[in-house]
Design an enzyme around this catalytic site. Structure first.
Site, PDB file in Angstrom:
ATOM      1  CE1 TYR A 194     -23.659  -7.973   6.005  1.00 62.01           C
ATOM      2  CE2 TYR A 194     -23.342  -7.321   3.715  1.00 62.01           C
ATOM      3  CZ  TYR A 194     -23.318  -7.020   5.067  1.00 62.01           C
ATOM      4  OH  TYR A 194     -22.941  -5.777   5.472  1.00 62.01           O
ATOM      5  CB  SER A 197     -21.768  -2.721   5.481  1.00 62.51           C
ATOM      6  OG  SER A 197     -23.152  -2.471   5.631  1.00 62.51           O
ATOM      7  CB  VAL A 240     -24.601  -0.564  -0.067  1.00 62.57           C
ATOM      8  CG1 VAL A 240     -25.163  -1.863   0.477  1.00 62.57           C
ATOM      9  CG2 VAL A 240     -24.684   0.561   0.954  1.00 62.57           C
ATOM     10  CE1 TYR A 289     -24.344   0.222  11.373  1.00 62.32           C
ATOM     11  CE2 TYR A 289     -26.385   1.085  10.421  1.00 62.32           C
ATOM     12  CZ  TYR A 289     -25.339   0.190  10.409  1.00 62.32           C
ATOM     13  OH  TYR A 289     -25.278  -0.774   9.428  1.00 62.32           O
ATOM     14  CE  LYS A 319     -23.273  -3.429   8.704  1.00 61.38           C
ATOM     15  NZ  LYS A 319     -24.135  -4.344   7.904  1.00 61.38           N
TER      16      LYS A 319
END
Length: 604
Positions: free
Chosen positions: A241, A64, A259, A189, A67
């Protein structure tokens, strides 16, 4: 000398390594077998200097952390208005894979959650013969400063087990957020999440964002400033988040976690931080990454509230004392010593605020000093704010300098660092002016490398350098015509505007010459000691004294008065010529020193 910053990073790496909470991500089987003990910290400044400790070259997938970089590419391609129409910039307060879509429109809350990241990926277009993913990978590579690649095994595992992401993509397609077949978007992705990086790569990528989109290592502008501004804003509010509030309170930097165990944090204008450790907490962030980030932010004062100003280098100039001599007249032997060994005393001029980035540049300069440097002079006269971290790091740097035999000297008229060195075992010499600090270092160098005889406290007239071209017979003849005088400490020997009163030969003690400053203050020019002369330069100024001469301590001089010089010219013209030749030679030497010091003052 080891940098205090390197020492500090080693310390927190050692201490935080003991944390055993959390588990590596296991939803994707290919990622489950990672070594949980892997732990690296890398910090890159906006001028491209890197500190690293631990497993900084161990590769893992970006996940992530990809992103914000894809989001930035979409912004650069389409502009904010077009991207905002597809993905919002509001914190969701949800976990990374939550379905956070606006009722009715289906617009994802932000580009940091998976739904928004899938949308951002869909907005990147093929261009210039390059597919969407090649452009994404090329952008990541430019951010990292090297060509990156994809872990195909993890990519296949992502494709096989990424059911929720696939469902999100089809849901976005149903709202026409993703406008075409979502399958290629899903695959791109998964591929971007499977790009292999190490802690060093992520640190450079973070530093590129900190440096307004320009890679500090390669110099390539990867992203425009407007896009960087938006990316960092969304990272600040959404990057962590459902833990974003806690993060911004305790760490206070735009950040993104992945992660696979990576974490990046960006302090704009100053530094990019990356941490790698696979065990995750309940929010999907690295346990050690969180702990290390909190420690670094607290100890190094990296929270944006404390470090709000741009972190330009605090170093205004660095040079050795040969470039700015004190102006004290020395014997020829002493000058030879200073010419040979003057590089052993370095001046570092500081300016602006000593926050983390400014302090880091100063500490780096100190840590990189050559082994033969005996003294380093820190000029603090232009320093404004000094953070606590700066005081602590400077104290540690001074200890490290002492261990390698290098002394710290301060120019600190305001007492900026007085408390820092109040209780040290060896006092830190501190002066109000550069001239005084350089004079002290010159004396120390002469004593160390030339012997005590080069700094005599008492001399005979025959030992004065100004008369060295003359024969012993000529010197004796001149001495017989001289007057013997003494002056107490503080006595003004000569004043500005007085007519030429003769040539003064200092046999013991010290005097100082000064001139009026623009605001009425006295500007010190030179310090003269045993063996030096003064008074003769008035002959070059319409026979008028241009400086004030004051005794710094009790002074004993011999004076060849103006009337005595006139008598010599009448009675012994040959001796008069030899005297003027000797004084002219000495005057040129002094003027050369004045010019060099004046050049530095003009630059200031």
């Amino acid at each position: 000398m080891e940098s205090p910053i390197e020492s500090y990073l080693k310390t927190i790496h050692r201490e935080i390594s003991d944390l055993r909470d959390g588990k590596p991500y296991s939803t994707i089987p290919a990622m489950a077998n990672v070594d949980p003990d892997n732990f690296g910290i890398c910090l890159t400044t906006v001028d491209g200097y890197m500190y690293e400790v631990g497993d900084t070259r161990e590769e893992f997938t970006i996940q992530s952390i990809s992103k914000p970089f894809t989001y930035g590419l979409a912004l650069a391609d389409l502009g904010m208005e077009a991207v905002d129409a597809k993905v919002d910039v509001e914190p969701s307060g949800d976990t990374f894979n939550e379905i956070s879509l606006a009722p009715g429109s289906g617009r994802p809350s932000n580009a940091m959650i998976n739904a928004g990241a899938l949308t951002a990926t869909s907005l990147v277009r093929s261009r210039g013969g390059n597919t969407r993913f090649k452009r994404i990978l090329g952008t990541y590579s430019q951010f990292a400063g090297r060509q990156l690649g994809v872990d195909e095994e993890i990519f296949r595992s992502e494709v096989e087990h990424g059911h929720r992401n696939r469902a999100l993509a089809y849901l976005l397609r149903s709202f026409d957020i993703i406008e075409d077949d979502p399958t290629p978007v899903i695959e791109d992705y998964f591929r971007q999440c499977s790009v292999m990086v190490n802690c060093m790569d992520l640190s450079i990528m973070a530093a590129t964002l900190a440096n307004s989109g320009r890679n500090p290592i390669t110099g390539v502008e990867v992203l425009d400033l407007l896009s960087v501004e938006r990316v960092l804003s969304v990272m600040t509010t959404c990057g962590m988040y459902d833990d974003a509030g806690s993060w911004i309170s305790t760490v206070g930097m735009p950040a993104k976690s992945g992660v696979a165990g990576g974490t990046i944090a960006v302090l704009p204008g100053q530094v990019g931080l990356a941490i790698y450790s696979p065990p995750l907490d309940e929010h999907g962030s690295s346990v050690r990454g969180m702990a290390a980030s909190q420690r670094l932010s607290r100890d190094m004062e990296l929270h944006f509230v404390r470090a709000a100003r741009a972190g330009k280098s605090a170093i205004r100039a660095a040079y050795d004392i040969r470039a700015t001599p004190s102006g004290i007249r020395r014997t020829d032997e002493a000058m030879d010593v200073l010419r040979e060994h003057g590089h052993r005393a370095r001046v570092i001029e500081l300016n602006g605020d000593l926050l983390f980035a400014g302090t880091e540049s100063m500490v780096r300069e100190l840590s990189g000093l050559d082994d033969d440097v005996d003294f380093v002079i820190l000029d603090l006269r232009r320093v404004d704010e000094v953070a606590d971290v700066s005081l602590r790091l400077l104290g540690e740097a001074r200890e490290n300098l002492t261990k390698v035999g290098c002394g710290l000297v301060l120019i600190d008229g305001e007492g900026t660092l007085a408390e820092t060195f109040k209780d040290v075992d060896v006092p830190v010499p501190t002066f109000d002016t550069r001239t005084a600090a350089v004079e002290w270092c010159e004396n120390e160098l002469i004593t160390r490398h030339g012997g005590d005889l080069l700094l005599p406290s008492t001399v005979e007239v025959s030992q004065c350098p100004a008369l060295s071209p003359l024969t012993a017979e000529d010197i004796e003849s001149l001495t017989l015509r001289m007057e013997d005088r003494t002056y107490e400490k503080g006595h003004v020997v000569r004043r500005v505007g007085q007519v030429f009163g003769g040539v003064y030969f200092i046999l013991s003690g010290k005097i100082v010459t000064s001139v009026p400053g623009p605001s009425g203050e006295r500007l010190k020019l030179t310090t003269l000691s045993a063996g030096m002369t003064f008074g003769e330069l008035a002959l070059g100024s319409d026979d008028r004294q241009e400086t004030t001469v004051k005794a710094l301590e009790d002074v004993h001089v011999k004076v060849l008065t103006a009337s005595a010089i006139r008598a010599i010219e009448e009675e012994d013209p040959k001796l008069a010529v030899e005297l003027w030749k000797a004084l002219t030679r000495d005057a040129y030497t002094r003027v050369d020193l004045y010019l060099r010091e004046t050049a530095v003052r003009i630059r200031d």
